[in-house]
Motif scaffolding. Structure first.
Motif, PDB file in Angstrom:
ATOM      1  N   GLU A   1      40.146   9.643  29.814  1.00 30.11           N
ATOM      2  CA  GLU A   1      39.056  10.615  29.927  1.00 30.11           C
ATOM      3  C   GLU A   1      37.861  10.004  30.676  1.00 30.11           C
ATOM      4  O   GLU A   1      37.520   8.827  30.460  1.00 30.11           O
ATOM      5  N   PRO A   2      37.201  10.787  31.515  1.00 36.65           N
ATOM      6  CA  PRO A   2      36.079  10.254  32.314  1.00 36.65           C
ATOM      7  C   PRO A   2      34.833   9.941  31.497  1.00 36.65           C
ATOM      8  O   PRO A   2      33.913   9.278  32.007  1.00 36.65           O
ATOM      9  N   TRP A   3      34.779  10.383  30.239  1.00 34.09           N
ATOM     10  CA  TRP A   3      33.591  10.104  29.430  1.00 34.09           C
ATOM     11  C   TRP A   3      33.648   8.752  28.732  1.00 34.09           C
ATOM     12  O   TRP A   3      32.731   8.379  28.002  1.00 34.09           O
ATOM     13  N   ILE A   4      34.710   7.985  28.982  1.00 28.65           N
ATOM     14  CA  ILE A   4      34.802   6.611  28.485  1.00 28.65           C
ATOM     15  C   ILE A   4      34.307   5.670  29.585  1.00 28.65           C
ATOM     16  O   ILE A   4      34.762   5.750  30.738  1.00 28.65           O
ATOM     17  N   ASP A   5      33.401   4.760  29.229  1.00 30.43           N
ATOM     18  CA  ASP A   5      32.896   3.762  30.168  1.00 30.43           C
ATOM     19  C   ASP A   5      33.638   2.446  29.932  1.00 30.43           C
ATOM     20  O   ASP A   5      33.564   1.854  28.850  1.00 30.43           O
ATOM     21  N   TRP A   6      34.363   1.986  30.958  1.00 31.01           N
ATOM     22  CA  TRP A   6      35.225   0.811  30.816  1.00 31.01           C
ATOM     23  C   TRP A   6      34.593  -0.473  31.334  1.00 31.01           C
ATOM     24  O   TRP A   6      35.194  -1.550  31.218  1.00 31.01           O
ATOM     25  N   GLU A   7      33.442  -0.413  31.913  1.00 34.63           N
ATOM     26  CA  GLU A   7      32.883  -1.577  32.609  1.00 34.63           C
ATOM     27  C   GLU A   7      32.803  -2.818  31.706  1.00 34.63           C
ATOM     28  O   GLU A   7      33.278  -3.903  32.067  1.00 34.63           O
ATOM     29  N   GLN A   8      32.219  -2.676  30.567  1.00 30.73           N
ATOM     30  CA  GLN A   8      32.055  -3.843  29.705  1.00 30.73           C
ATOM     31  C   GLN A   8      33.390  -4.274  29.082  1.00 30.73           C
ATOM     32  O   GLN A   8      33.651  -5.462  28.897  1.00 30.73           O
TER      33      GLN A   8
ATOM     34  N   ASP B   1      27.833   2.136  20.399  1.00 30.90           N
ATOM     35  CA  ASP B   1      26.657   2.946  20.716  1.00 30.90           C
ATOM     36  C   ASP B   1      26.496   3.176  22.221  1.00 30.90           C
ATOM     37  O   ASP B   1      26.663   2.258  23.035  1.00 30.90           O
ATOM     38  N   ARG B   2      26.117   4.395  22.562  1.00 30.47           N
ATOM     39  CA  ARG B   2      25.756   4.673  23.954  1.00 30.47           C
ATOM     40  C   ARG B   2      24.424   3.985  24.279  1.00 30.47           C
ATOM     41  O   ARG B   2      23.705   3.523  23.400  1.00 30.47           O
ATOM     42  N   ASP B   3      24.069   3.974  25.567  1.00 25.68           N
ATOM     43  CA  ASP B   3      22.766   3.459  25.957  1.00 25.68           C
ATOM     44  C   ASP B   3      21.670   4.243  25.243  1.00 25.68           C
ATOM     45  O   ASP B   3      21.800   5.462  25.024  1.00 25.68           O
TER      46      ASP B   3
ATOM     47  N   THR C   1      25.388   8.122  29.853  1.00 25.26           N
ATOM     48  CA  THR C   1      25.756   9.121  28.846  1.00 25.26           C
ATOM     49  C   THR C   1      27.154   8.891  28.287  1.00 25.26           C
ATOM     50  O   THR C   1      27.529   9.502  27.297  1.00 25.26           O
ATOM     51  N   ARG C   2      27.933   8.009  28.926  1.00 27.46           N
ATOM     52  CA  ARG C   2      29.316   7.805  28.506  1.00 27.46           C
ATOM     53  C   ARG C   2      29.393   6.888  27.285  1.00 27.46           C
ATOM     54  O   ARG C   2      28.458   6.148  26.976  1.00 27.46           O
ATOM     55  N   PHE C   3      30.555   6.929  26.643  1.00 27.33           N
ATOM     56  CA  PHE C   3      30.765   6.097  25.457  1.00 27.33           C
ATOM     57  C   PHE C   3      31.496   4.832  25.877  1.00 27.33           C
ATOM     58  O   PHE C   3      32.538   4.884  26.537  1.00 27.33           O
ATOM     59  N   ARG C   4      30.960   3.684  25.470  1.00 25.27           N
ATOM     60  CA  ARG C   4      31.464   2.393  25.920  1.00 25.27           C
ATOM     61  C   ARG C   4      32.675   1.941  25.106  1.00 25.27           C
ATOM     62  O   ARG C   4      32.586   1.784  23.888  1.00 25.27           O
ATOM     63  N   ALA C   5      33.775   1.740  25.798  1.00 25.70           N
ATOM     64  CA  ALA C   5      34.965   1.198  25.141  1.00 25.70           C
ATOM     65  C   ALA C   5      34.636  -0.201  24.620  1.00 25.70           C
ATOM     66  O   ALA C   5      33.938  -0.979  25.280  1.00 25.70           O
ATOM     67  N   ASN C   6      35.140  -0.509  23.441  1.00 26.91           N
ATOM     68  CA  ASN C   6      34.887  -1.815  22.824  1.00 26.91           C
ATOM     69  C   ASN C   6      36.107  -2.216  22.012  1.00 26.91           C
ATOM     70  O   ASN C   6      36.542  -1.475  21.133  1.00 26.91           O
TER      71      ASN C   6
END
Length: 428
Positions: free
Chosen positions: A206-213, A253-255, A271-276
């Motif tokens: 899903e595009p609302w997941i932020d994978w960067e970290q 947590d989001r930003d 606004t995305r949710f960070r995968a952890n």
């Protein structure tokens, strides 16, 4: 001897003569003392009447609006007498008043009366005591979207808390399922939380997941001395990112300040949710559903693990009720209640940004404030420990905060909340 001397001796005499007076005094003394016993018996009868009335009203609420007056009278008497069992009560009567104050809203008022013969108070002229009690049941037909934000941290494994929570949650679900007149009347989401929330690996694309970290720390460098993508590439080495299939589903947590808002998660990276890849990842959430089997299974799947971040539990409960990405819940409607039940057993200890309890508490307070401003009703439950003031202020009303001192009390608390959520309440 003069008359004055005889009178003087009579007045001053301290021998004999008191027995008859004492005997006479004992009669009212025994009457008043025994009256206390009679009044205790009468009060016990009143308590029994009240309990029978409440139970009768709750049972009748399921069908009262479909019964004729004669059927309602017969059913009320039958149910009440089945609940009320006090042999010392005479002349037991039950009256009722059924009304519909407004469209889709109902009220049933029950009054029970009885007399209790006295055993001792009759000595002072009271041969019986009359007792009565009243119960008013109010209910409606509003639909309900409910989010259960449930602490799944490691401390929930102590003092029987997790077992008691599961029992209470199962019973709450049973009550709400029985209250639903149509399948879509009641939907429930379950959000187990610790430091993170597990949204489930089904959302990995899903595009609302932020994978960067996540991708920065999950992978392998061609030189094993480097543990992150950043350090590996800075050293001119090759970084091979781990497959997203290895992700365990946790996000944190989001930003800020999106961490305390229900803003749609498709408005940019912040606004995305960070995968952890949380070491202590709780059971995955279950979005709004009326699949009662799935809801019960999710309760059974909960396992205590990790530290406490009440903010993320509350934020995701709100997300599951919000008509935006990612959960896309139903939009607000006049006949739809959106409710969160937030339960925790400890102080805030860790979030994505800090381990400062004060700082995390401030985020929790803010997300509670924002959710209530969005017309979400909030119940809070503190189990043995935790910030009572924070949770009390988070609740929509002071009496919607429950301070549980023993895990065994959870079932009664959830039962009370369930009846209220079912739009069914006792007004005494």
């Amino acid at each position: 001897m003069s008359r004055t001397s005889l009178f003087q001796r009579f007045v001053e005499n301290r021998h004999g003569g008191t027995g008859p007076f004492l005997a006479l005094a004992l009669i009212p003394l025994m009457g008043f003392t025994g009256a206390a016993i009679d009044y205790a018996r009468a009060n016990a009868t009143k308590v029994a009447i009240q309990a029978a009335l409440d139970s009768t009203g709750l049972m009748l609420s399921k069908s009262a609006n479909t019964l004729t007056p004669a059927e309602l009278t017969a059913s009320a008497n039958s149910l009440f007498m089945a609940q009320f069992n006090r042999p010392e009560a005479h002349n037991v009567t039950l009256t009722h008043e059924f009304t519909a104050p407004q469209q889709g809203s109902f009220a049933l008022k029950l009054t029970g009366t009885a007399t209790v013969p006295t055993r001792f108070a009759s000595l002072i002229g009271t041969s019986e005591l009359t007792v009565s009690a009243t119960s008013e049941i109010l209910w409606g037909i509003k639909r309900l979207n409910l989010a259960l934000a449930l602490d799944n941290t490691g401390s929930m494994s102590s003092s029987g808390k997790m077992a008691a929570l599961k029992t209470a949650a199962h019973n709450l679900l049973d009550t709400l399922q029985a209250a639903a007149k149509k399948p879509d009347d009641v939907k429930v989401s379950i959000i187990p939380f610790a430091t993170d929330v597990n949204v489930g690996t089904i959302y990995k694309d899903e595009p609302w997941i932020d994978w960067e970290q996540w991708e920065n720390v999950n992978g392998v460098c061609s030189n094993s001395s480097y543990k992150t993508k950043t350090s590996c590439q800075s050293a001119g080495r090759v970084w091979t990112t781990a497959s997203r299939d290895t992700w365990n589903g946790c996000v944190w947590d989001r930003d800020q300040n999106f961490d305390v808002q229900n803003t749609a998660a498709n408005g940019g990276q912040a606004t995305r949710f960070r995968a952890n890849q949380a070491t202590n990842c709780p059971a995955s959430i279950l979005p709004l559903t009326n699949d009662w089997g799935a809801l019960h299974a999710k309760v059974d799947a909960m396992i205590p693990t990790g530290n406490t971040n009440v903010t993320i539990g509350m934020a995701w409960a709100w997300q599951t009720l919000s008509p935006v990405v990612p959960m896309n819940a139903p939009s607000p409607e006049p006949d739809l209640d959106k409710v969160i039940v937030l339960l925790t057993d400890g102080e805030n200890t860790q979030n994505r940004f800090t381990t400062s309890r004060t700082s995390i508490d401030a985020r929790t307070a803010k997300v509670c404030e924002n959710a209530k401003a969005d017309n979400v009703k909030v119940y809070t439950v503190r189990v043995i420990s935790g910030n009572a003031t924070l949770l009390r202020n988070c609740a929509t009303k002071p009496d919607w905060f429950y301070d549980v001192q023993n895990a065994a009390q959870l079932n009664a608390v959830f039962s009370a909340i369930a009846q209220n959520l079912a739009n069914l309440r006792i007004a005494k």
